[in-house]
Design a protein around this motif. Structure first.
Motif, short mmCIF file in Angstrom:
data_model
loop_
_atom_site.label_atom_id
_atom_site.label_comp_id
_atom_site.label_asym_id
_atom_site.label_seq_id
_atom_site.Cartn_x
_atom_site.Cartn_y
_atom_site.Cartn_z
N VAL A 121 0.84 -1.21 0.00
CA VAL A 121 0.00 0.00 0.00
C VAL A 121 0.87 1.26 0.00
N ILE A 122 1.92 1.27 0.84
CA ILE A 122 2.83 2.43 0.87
C ILE A 122 3.56 2.57 -0.46
N GLY A 123 3.99 1.45 -1.00
CA GLY A 123 4.75 1.46 -2.25
C GLY A 123 6.24 1.41 -1.99
N ARG A 124 6.88 0.35 -2.48
CA ARG A 124 8.32 0.18 -2.25
C ARG A 124 9.11 0.74 -3.44
N PRO A 125 9.86 1.84 -3.23
CA PRO A 125 10.66 2.40 -4.33
C PRO A 125 11.77 1.44 -4.73
N ASP A 126 11.97 1.29 -6.03
CA ASP A 126 12.92 0.29 -6.52
C ASP A 126 13.47 0.75 -7.87
N PHE A 127 14.16 -0.17 -8.53
CA PHE A 127 14.71 0.11 -9.84
C PHE A 127 13.96 -0.67 -10.90
N ALA A 128 13.82 -0.09 -12.07
CA ALA A 128 13.14 -0.77 -13.17
C ALA A 128 13.90 -2.05 -13.54
N PRO A 129 13.19 -3.10 -13.94
CA PRO A 129 13.85 -4.38 -14.25
C PRO A 129 14.49 -4.39 -15.64
N VAL A 130 15.35 -3.41 -15.90
CA VAL A 130 15.99 -3.26 -17.20
C VAL A 130 17.43 -3.72 -17.09
N VAL A 131 17.84 -4.58 -18.01
CA VAL A 131 19.19 -5.13 -18.00
C VAL A 131 20.19 -4.06 -18.40
N GLY A 132 21.28 -3.96 -17.64
CA GLY A 132 22.34 -3.01 -17.94
C GLY A 132 23.44 -3.67 -18.74
N SER A 133 24.36 -4.35 -18.08
CA SER A 133 25.44 -5.05 -18.79
C SER A 133 25.16 -6.55 -18.79
N VAL A 134 25.65 -7.22 -19.83
CA VAL A 134 25.45 -8.67 -20.01
C VAL A 134 26.77 -9.29 -20.42
N ASN A 135 27.12 -10.40 -19.79
CA ASN A 135 28.29 -11.16 -20.19
C ASN A 135 28.15 -12.59 -19.72
N GLY A 136 29.11 -13.42 -20.00
CA GLY A 136 29.12 -14.79 -19.52
C GLY A 136 27.88 -15.58 -19.92
N ILE A 137 27.33 -16.32 -18.98
CA ILE A 137 26.19 -17.19 -19.23
C ILE A 137 24.99 -16.41 -19.74
N ALA A 138 24.75 -15.23 -19.17
CA ALA A 138 23.59 -14.42 -19.60
C ALA A 138 23.72 -14.04 -21.07
N ALA A 139 24.92 -13.65 -21.50
CA ALA A 139 25.14 -13.28 -22.90
C ALA A 139 24.99 -14.49 -23.80
N GLU A 140 25.54 -15.63 -23.38
CA GLU A 140 25.43 -16.86 -24.17
C GLU A 140 23.97 -17.31 -24.29
N SER A 141 23.14 -16.96 -23.30
CA SER A 141 21.73 -17.35 -23.31
C SER A 141 20.86 -16.38 -24.10
N GLY A 142 21.47 -15.34 -24.65
CA GLY A 142 20.72 -14.42 -25.51
C GLY A 142 20.22 -13.16 -24.83
N MET A 143 20.52 -12.97 -23.53
CA MET A 143 20.10 -11.74 -22.87
C MET A 143 20.83 -10.56 -23.49
N ARG A 144 20.15 -9.42 -23.58
CA ARG A 144 20.71 -8.25 -24.21
C ARG A 144 20.54 -7.02 -23.33
N ARG A 145 21.49 -6.11 -23.43
CA ARG A 145 21.37 -4.82 -22.74
C ARG A 145 20.09 -4.13 -23.22
N GLY A 146 19.36 -3.57 -22.28
CA GLY A 146 18.11 -2.89 -22.61
C GLY A 146 16.88 -3.77 -22.52
N ASP A 147 17.07 -5.10 -22.34
CA ASP A 147 15.92 -5.98 -22.13
C ASP A 147 15.21 -5.60 -20.84
N THR A 148 13.89 -5.49 -20.90
CA THR A 148 13.09 -5.31 -19.69
C THR A 148 12.56 -6.68 -19.28
N VAL A 149 12.94 -7.14 -18.11
CA VAL A 149 12.55 -8.48 -17.66
C VAL A 149 11.12 -8.42 -17.13
#
Length: 454
Positions: A121-149
Motif C-alpha cells: 500500500v505504501i509502495g516500495r521504491p525500486d529500480f526498473a527491471p531493465v538489463v544493464g550489462s550482459v556477459n558470460g552465461i547471460a550473454a550466451e543465453s541471448g540476454m541483451r542490454r536494454g531488455d526489460t525483464v
C-alpha cells in the motif's frame, strides 16, 4: 560508529516488535482458554519496569531487550491451590494447549501478511527491471542490454529486486529457466537462461552477478574522474569529460570502455574518441598504451578512472497496489516466501547451499534492519515481514523447547491418549537445548565470518 548504533537500534526494535507480538499471540489465546497468565514480559532478566494489571497479570519490561516470554499458571512448576487449579495450563484439554502453543507462530504468520500488505500500500521504491550489462552465461543465453525483464519462470518481475529474488533459487539449483523480456525495440521474447552452466561452486551472495547480469541502475556513467599523468589520455581527455564513443563504438557506461579500448589496442594505431565536454561534443585522437595492474597483468588502457565518489542511482520504479488489491498480493507473497524458506532449509540440509549464507545471527540481522530502514518504511516493512515469517516457521520446527516441539508432544498425546512422560520430556528438552545452542553458535560464527572478518 553511526552504522553500529543504527544496527543495534533497529535490531532491538525489530526483534522487540516481532517477539512481543509472538508472545501476545500465546497470551491472548491463553486468556480466551481460561488460563491464568502470571507474567507477560517484553525482554528478559530483572524487570526495569513492572505493574500488575486488574487481571492479576504482571506486565514487565526486562533488562535484556532481545526477546520476551509469557509465564502461565502450571501445576508442574508451582503448587496451585484448588481455587485456581482449573486456570492452570496443564488442566486444559489437549486441543486448548495446542491452540495456545500454536498461537505464537500463527501471530507471526499473520504479521507477515499484514506487513506485506502495508509495504504494497505504501509502495516500495525500486529500480526498473531493465538489463544493464550482459556477459558470460547471460550473454550466451541471448540476454541483451536494454531488455526489460517481465517474468522469470512463473514469477512476475515488476522491479529489479524481484528479478534478483526470482533468479537466485534457480541459480542455487542450477535450473535452466525461461525469462520473458521486452526488447529495446518493443517486441516480447522468451530467453532461456542456462543456469545449469554455473560453476559447481560460487559465491551464492553474488549469484546474479556470477551469471553475468546487472541492472541498468548499476551501470557507472562514463564520466572521467581522474587522468593519470604520462598515460595515453594525458593532455587529451580531462576530468568531467563524458565518453560517448571510442573508434565508432558507442559508450553507454564505464563498463563499455575497457572492451572498446582493448579492441582498439589490438588493432593498433590512433583512433577517434568522442566526448561531451561543457555542452560541446568533441572528437579527439588517441592511442591506448600497454599498462599493468597491481597483480602484474598487462592490458590496453587510457590511464583514466571514474570519479572517486558516485551518487546513488535514482529509483525509477515503485512496487505498489491499492489497498484492496494489496490483500491477495500480500497472501500470495507470503505463501511464495514460505515455500522459498522451506526450499532454502532443504538446500542447507542437503548441502546444496552453504550454511554460512543460510543462518544469520544478530549482527547480520541488525545490519540488514539498519539498511532496510534507511531505504524507507516500505523496505523496512518487507524486512519485518520476512523476519516474522522466519520466526514463525522456525518456532514450528519439531524441536523440543520450541513451540513445534511442544506441538509434537501434544500430537503424540492425542494418538496415545495420555501425556508424554516427564522423563521423555526432560530428555527432549536436553536435546532441544543442545540443538538451539548449536544453532546459535553457528549464527554467531557466521556473523563473525561474514561481517567482522571481511
Amino acid at each position: 560508529m553511526s552504522e553500529i548504533l543504527g544496527s543495534l537500534w533497529w535490531l532491538i526494535i525489530s526483534l522487540g516488535v516481532l517477539v512481543t507480538l509472538h508472545e501476545f499471540g500465546h497470551f491472548w489465546v491463553a486468556r480466551r482458554c481460561g488460563v491464568k497468565v502470571l507474567r507477560f514480559s517484553v525482554g528478559f532478566g530483572k524487570p526495569l519496569w513492572m505493574r500488575v494489571g486488574k487481571d492479576g497479570t504482571e506486565y514487565a519490561i526486562g533488562r535484556i531487550p532481545l526477546g520476551g516470554y509469557v509465564k502461565m499458571l502450571d501445576e508442574r512448576e508451582y503448587e496451585v491451590g484448588e481455587a485456581l487449579a482449573q486456570q492452570a495450563f496443564n488442566r486444559k484439554s489437549v486441543w486448548q494447549r495446542i491452540a495456545i502453543t500454536a498461537a505464537g507462530p500463527a501471530a507471526n504468520l499473520i504479521l507477515c501478511v499484514l506487513f506485506l500488505w502495508g509495504m504494497f500500500v505504501i509502495g516500495r521504491p525500486d529500480f526498473a527491471p531493465v538489463v544493464g550489462s550482459v556477459n558470460g552465461i547471460a550473454a550466451e543465453s541471448g540476454m541483451r542490454r536494454g531488455d526489460t525483464v517481465l517474468q522469470i519462470g512463473d514469477r512476475v518481475t515488476p522491479t529489479w529486486s524481484e528479478v534478483q529474488m526470482a533468479l537466485i533459487p534457480h541459480a542455487l539449483d542450477r535450473d535452466d529457466v525461461a525469462v520473458q523480456v521486452r526488447s529495446e525495440n518493443g517486441s516480447q521474447l522468451t530467453r532461456h537462461l542456462r543456469l545449469s552452466k554455473l560453476p559447481a561452486s560460487f559465491d551464492e551472495r553474488r549469484a546474479v552477478e556470477v551469471m553475468g547480469l546487472s541492472g541498468r541502475h548499476q551501470l557507472i556513467p562514463a564520466v572521467i574522474g581522474r587522468v593519470s599523468p604520462g598515460e595515453a589520455a594525458w593532455g587529451v581527455l580531462a576530468e568531467g569529460d563524458r565518453i560517448t564513443a571510442i573508434d565508432g563504438d558507442p559508450i553507454a557506461s564505464w563498463n563499455d570502455i575497457a572492451p572498446a579500448v582493448g579492441r582498439l589496442g589490438e588493432r593498433g594505431g590512433n583512433a577517434m574518441i568522442e566526448v561531451a565536454r561543457n555542452g560541446d561534443r568533441l572528437a579527439l585522437e588517441i592511442a591506448p598504451k600497454r599498462m599493468k595492474r597491481e597483480n602484474g597483468e598487462e592490458f590496453w588502457g587510457l590511464g583514466v578512472a571514474p570519479p572517486a565518489t558516485i551518487g546513488e542511482p535514482k529509483r525509477d520504479a515503485v512496487l505498489r497496489y491499492d489497498p484492496i488489491d494489496a490483500v491477495p498480493a500480500a497472501f500470495r507473497e507470503s505463501v511464495h516466501q514460505a515455500r522459498e524458506l522451506f526450499a532454502m532449509i532443504g538446500r542447507a540440509f542437503t548441502g546444496r547451499v552453504s550454511i554460512q549464507n543460510t543462518v544469520a545471527g544478530p549482527v547480520t540481522i541488525g545490519r540488514a534492519a539498519n539498511a532496510y530502514a534507511s531505504n524507507g518504511p516500505a523496505w523496512y516493512l518487507q524486512l519485518l515481514a520476512m523476519l516474522s515469517l522466519s520466526l514463525g516457521i522456525l518456532n514450528l520446527l519439531p524441536i523440543p523447547i520450541l513451540d513445534g516441539g511442544h506441538l509434537l508432544y501434544y500430537l503424540i498425546e492425542l494418538v496415545k491418549g495420555s501425556p508424554v512422560s516427564e522423563r521423555v520430556m526432560a530428555a527432549g528438552h536436553f536435546v532441544g537445548l543442545a540443538l538451539i545452542a548449536s544453532l546459535m553458535g553457528l549464527a554467531f560464527y557466521n556473523d563473525i565470518l561474514n561481517n567482522l572478518v571481511r
